[in-house]
Motif scaffolding. Structure first.
Motif, PDB file in Angstrom:
ATOM      1  N   THR B  33     -72.269  11.304 -37.310  1.00 48.68           N
ATOM      2  CA  THR B  33     -70.465  11.106 -36.553  1.00 48.68           C
ATOM      3  C   THR B  33     -70.921  13.349 -37.162  1.00 48.68           C
ATOM      4  OG1 THR B  33     -69.552  11.137 -39.140  1.00 48.68           O
ATOM      5  CG2 THR B  33     -69.431   9.317 -37.545  1.00 48.68           C
ATOM      6  N   VAL B  34     -70.096  13.909 -36.319  1.00 47.98           N
ATOM      7  CA  VAL B  34     -69.903  15.238 -36.236  1.00 47.98           C
ATOM      8  C   VAL B  34     -69.612  15.660 -37.561  1.00 47.98           C
ATOM      9  CG1 VAL B  34     -69.222  17.592 -35.157  1.00 47.98           C
ATOM     10  CG2 VAL B  34     -69.175  15.848 -34.086  1.00 47.98           C
ATOM     11  N   THR B  35     -68.894  14.821 -38.148  1.00 46.33           N
ATOM     12  CA  THR B  35     -68.629  15.201 -40.159  1.00 46.33           C
ATOM     13  C   THR B  35     -69.762  14.958 -41.279  1.00 46.33           C
ATOM     14  OG1 THR B  35     -66.125  14.179 -39.147  1.00 46.33           O
ATOM     15  CG2 THR B  35     -66.758  14.373 -41.595  1.00 46.33           C
ATOM     16  N   ARG B  36     -70.780  14.278 -40.987  1.00 47.52           N
ATOM     17  CA  ARG B  36     -71.869  13.390 -41.236  1.00 47.52           C
ATOM     18  C   ARG B  36     -72.768  15.012 -41.187  1.00 47.52           C
ATOM     19  NH1 ARG B  36     -71.396   7.669 -41.008  1.00 47.52           N
ATOM     20  NH2 ARG B  36     -70.775   7.402 -43.222  1.00 47.52           N
ATOM     21  N   LEU B  37     -72.676  15.922 -39.826  1.00 42.27           N
ATOM     22  CA  LEU B  37     -73.670  16.509 -39.051  1.00 42.27           C
ATOM     23  C   LEU B  37     -73.059  18.018 -39.905  1.00 42.27           C
ATOM     24  CD1 LEU B  37     -73.500  15.649 -35.622  1.00 42.27           C
ATOM     25  CD2 LEU B  37     -76.277  15.420 -36.658  1.00 42.27           C
ATOM     26  N   GLU B  38     -71.691  18.086 -40.243  1.00 40.02           N
ATOM     27  CA  GLU B  38     -71.154  19.497 -40.526  1.00 40.02           C
ATOM     28  C   GLU B  38     -71.401  19.561 -42.179  1.00 40.02           C
ATOM     29  OE1 GLU B  38     -67.311  20.669 -38.873  1.00 40.02           O
ATOM     30  OE2 GLU B  38     -67.316  18.838 -40.005  1.00 40.02           O
ATOM     31  N   LYS B  39     -71.448  18.029 -43.082  1.00 41.10           N
ATOM     32  CA  LYS B  39     -72.297  18.147 -43.682  1.00 41.10           C
ATOM     33  C   LYS B  39     -74.206  18.090 -44.129  1.00 41.10           C
ATOM     34  CE  LYS B  39     -71.201  14.933 -48.017  1.00 41.10           C
ATOM     35  NZ  LYS B  39     -70.783  13.280 -48.974  1.00 41.10           N
ATOM     36  N   ALA B  40     -74.273  17.615 -43.228  1.00 39.91           N
ATOM     37  CA  ALA B  40     -75.915  17.810 -43.318  1.00 39.91           C
ATOM     38  C   ALA B  40     -76.125  19.276 -42.920  1.00 39.91           C
ATOM     39  CB  ALA B  40     -76.537  16.515 -42.287  1.00 39.91           C
ATOM     40  N   THR B  41     -75.700  19.584 -42.607  1.00 40.23           N
ATOM     41  CA  THR B  41     -76.704  20.898 -42.248  1.00 40.23           C
ATOM     42  C   THR B  41     -75.613  22.636 -42.374  1.00 40.23           C
ATOM     43  OG1 THR B  41     -74.767  21.401 -40.365  1.00 40.23           O
ATOM     44  CG2 THR B  41     -76.625  20.417 -39.903  1.00 40.23           C
ATOM     45  N   GLY B  42     -74.890  21.790 -43.493  1.00 39.49           N
ATOM     46  CA  GLY B  42     -73.583  23.336 -43.726  1.00 39.49           C
ATOM     47  C   GLY B  42     -72.596  23.923 -43.302  1.00 39.49           C
TER      48      GLY B  42
END
Lengths: 200, 200
Positions: B33-42
């Motif tokens: 998800t976009v939230t997980r992409l945010e977390k993975a990329t910081g």
């Protein structure tokens, strides 16, 4: 309730499996909802799940049968016939397999049930078959039978993935020829050359 | 707003791609998800989608780079090096590819964008490379270069599918040996035998 004969039961199972296969191929695994399975089989969910434990059970049974069909074909008519059969498969149905790889990798319970359906006896039969081919000099014997069978299976997987991506296998004869060159002993391939010319 | 140098922009793109790759591998395409992409990329979604048009765009760019990397490796160091590289790939990331097959087959718009990323020039370079190998007698020439390259690619697809199912390639040397036997001319393989023995 009227009693249904064993024959009728077997017929219904086949009918459900055929409908489920179409529904999976058309809509994918997740997309094949219970409502769509009802429509594809013309039967109620109650009736369907009287014969199969779950949607997953339906999928696993279809996968098990495909595997059995291909291995039996290999045992009866050789790897070439089995490989040609994979090329004839419905790409949409193959696509369902591909979708399931994630579930096999990420869901240990599903992986276990998938493994249970793996038909180990059939796999042993296949290895014995390949070993016999090696002993007759029809297959190369510089690798154990597991490796030879494994390479042919890996090529079949390549066919599945290519077709799953919607790309046809353009030249099946070429494909068979490449595999033959890889699994037959060099002598077997070189053999016909000289004597055939001398005789003709 | 402070101006960001081109170098810093390129760095950020790389940073986003690396994080997205990890997120796709861990959670699958849909699960990333976009939230997980945010977390993975910081990084915030705003920042991420400042560099890439969409999650799909991120995936397609990663797939394009993998393809380019493998074809360049083939061109520079031969098909064997490229095949060994596929065996070293992260199975979870390969699983994301497998998930996408359904989208390629069923979503014409996605298939078109996937096709656009197909790097046709690179494919032509590869065919020319294989043709040159045939002319030097290193590859069999009884089939056109497209078929020879196609068979090696099909084997690589088989590796991808087997690993995507969570099964390791147990003997990479055997795999390479089978492919070598299928794509090299019989003479090239038979050659060393007699002279080597005579000389020793």
């Amino acid at each position: 309730m009227p009693k249904i004969s064993d024959e009728r039961k077997a017929e219904r199972r086949e009918h459900i499996l055929a409908g489920a296969r179409r529904a999976f191929a058309e809509h994918g695994y997740e997309g094949a909802t219970v409502t769509r399975l009802e429509k594809a089989t013309g039967m109620s969910r109650g009736a369907i799940f009287n014969y199969f434990p779950s949607k997953e059970g339906l999928f696993l049974e279809l996968a098990r049968r495909d595997n059995e069909h291909l291995v039996r074909l290999w045992l009866d008519r050789g790897w070439e016939a089995a490989l040609r059969e994979v090329v004839e498969e419905d790409p949409d149905w193959l696509g369902v397999y591909l979708e399931m790889t994630r579930k096999v990798r990420t869901d240990p319970e599903f992986a276990r049930r998938h493994e249970e359906h793996a038909q180990k006896e059939l796999a042993h039969e296949l290895i014995a078959h390949v070993r016999a081919g090696q002993e007759r000099g029809e297959l190369r014997d510089d690798f154990p039978p597991e490796r030879v069978a494994g390479f042919i299976s890996l090529v079949a997987n390549g066919v599945v993935l290519q077709m799953g991506f919607g790309e046809r296998i353009r030249d099946v004869d070429a494909l068979v020829d490449f595999v033959r060159a890889s699994v037959e002993p060099p002598r077997a391939r070189a053999r016909p050359r000289t004597p055939a010319r001398t005789r003709s």
